[in-house]
Design a protein around this motif. Structure first.
Motif, PDB file in Angstrom:
ATOM      1  N   ASN A  70       7.461   0.606   0.825  1.00 10.10           N
ATOM      2  CA  ASN A  70       8.750   0.498   0.213  1.00 10.10           C
ATOM      3  C   ASN A  70       9.127  -0.481  -0.736  1.00 10.10           C
ATOM      4  O   ASN A  70       9.680  -0.094  -1.731  1.00 10.10           O
ATOM      5  N   ARG A  96       3.778   4.751   3.635  1.00 16.80           N
ATOM      6  CA  ARG A  96       4.655   4.662   2.535  1.00 16.80           C
ATOM      7  C   ARG A  96       4.610   3.014   2.462  1.00 16.80           C
ATOM      8  O   ARG A  96       4.414   2.242   3.169  1.00 16.80           O
ATOM      9  N   ALA A 132       7.487   6.536  -7.170  1.00 20.25           N
ATOM     10  CA  ALA A 132       8.846   7.027  -7.821  1.00 20.25           C
ATOM     11  C   ALA A 132       8.982   5.893  -8.835  1.00 20.25           C
ATOM     12  O   ALA A 132       8.793   4.581  -8.467  1.00 20.25           O
ATOM     13  N   SER A 133       9.595   6.355  -9.792  1.00 25.97           N
ATOM     14  CA  SER A 133      10.125   5.467 -10.734  1.00 25.97           C
ATOM     15  C   SER A 133      11.249   5.801 -11.493  1.00 25.97           C
ATOM     16  O   SER A 133      11.859   6.954 -11.505  1.00 25.97           O
ATOM     17  N   SER A 175      18.028   3.051  -3.481  1.00 30.27           N
ATOM     18  CA  SER A 175      17.043   3.296  -2.444  1.00 30.27           C
ATOM     19  C   SER A 175      16.253   4.703  -2.218  1.00 30.27           C
ATOM     20  O   SER A 175      16.908   5.714  -2.745  1.00 30.27           O
ATOM     21  N   ILE A 176      15.443   4.814  -1.465  1.00 29.89           N
ATOM     22  CA  ILE A 176      14.550   6.006  -0.981  1.00 29.89           C
ATOM     23  C   ILE A 176      14.975   6.041   0.552  1.00 29.89           C
ATOM     24  O   ILE A 176      14.385   5.118   1.138  1.00 29.89           O
ATOM     25  N   LYS A 233       6.843  -0.809  -3.239  1.00 34.12           N
ATOM     26  CA  LYS A 233       6.274  -0.300  -4.466  1.00 34.12           C
ATOM     27  C   LYS A 233       6.832   1.153  -4.564  1.00 34.12           C
ATOM     28  O   LYS A 233       6.436   2.007  -5.528  1.00 34.12           O
ATOM     29  N   ASN A 234       7.890   1.909  -3.972  1.00 34.23           N
ATOM     30  CA  ASN A 234       8.575   3.292  -3.864  1.00 34.23           C
ATOM     31  C   ASN A 234       7.231   4.244  -4.097  1.00 34.23           C
ATOM     32  O   ASN A 234       7.407   5.056  -4.645  1.00 34.23           O
ATOM     33  N   ILE A 280      16.341  10.429  -2.901  1.00 32.55           N
ATOM     34  CA  ILE A 280      16.616   9.279  -3.566  1.00 32.55           C
ATOM     35  C   ILE A 280      18.166   8.802  -3.891  1.00 32.55           C
ATOM     36  O   ILE A 280      18.752   9.778  -4.237  1.00 32.55           O
TER      37      ILE A 280
END
Length: 119
Positions: free
Chosen positions: A72, A70, A23-24, A29-30, A74-75, A98
């Motif tokens: 976190n 996952r 994700a960029s 947050s996610i 580095k998303n 997101i």
């Protein structure tokens, strides 16, 4: 905000592949991240899901063969796929909820990556 998936390809039955999704963009947050897949002529189905705290769940046909994880910091979300079967052939999509505005989570999808299991 964008999700970029990678790692698909052609593999023989019994082989392995590792999918990645990053994700960029700008967000707070996610929470939940997931992988879904869609085979030709079929509806998109949820394959695996992981919460921000690392709790996971799997669709019955992949349980014990696939592992979702996952990073976190580095998303990113990953899907390690082992003991692949021809019926795993599909386009795989990553999905993430997101927080783009404070306390508001919206679903985002990656572009899809093709996984083909064939001899």
């Amino acid at each position: 905000v964008q999700l970029q998936a990678s790692g698909g390809g052609l593999v023989q039955p019994g082989g392995s592949l590792r999918l990645s999704c990053a994700a960029s963009g700008t967000f707070f947050s996610i929470n939940v991240m997931a992988w879904c897949r869609q085979a030709p002529g079929k509806q998109r189905e949820l394959v695996a899901i992981v919460t921000a705290g690392g709790v996971t769940d799997y669709e019955d046909s992949v349980r014990g063969r696939f592992t979702i994880s996952r990073d976190n910091a580095k998303n990113m979300v990953f899907l390690q796929m082992n003991s692949l079967k021809p019926e795993d052939t599909a386009v795989y999509f990553c999905k993430a909820n997101i927080e783009t505005k404070r306390y508001i989570f919206l679903p985002y999808w990656g572009q899809g990556t093709q996984v083909t299991v064939s001899s």
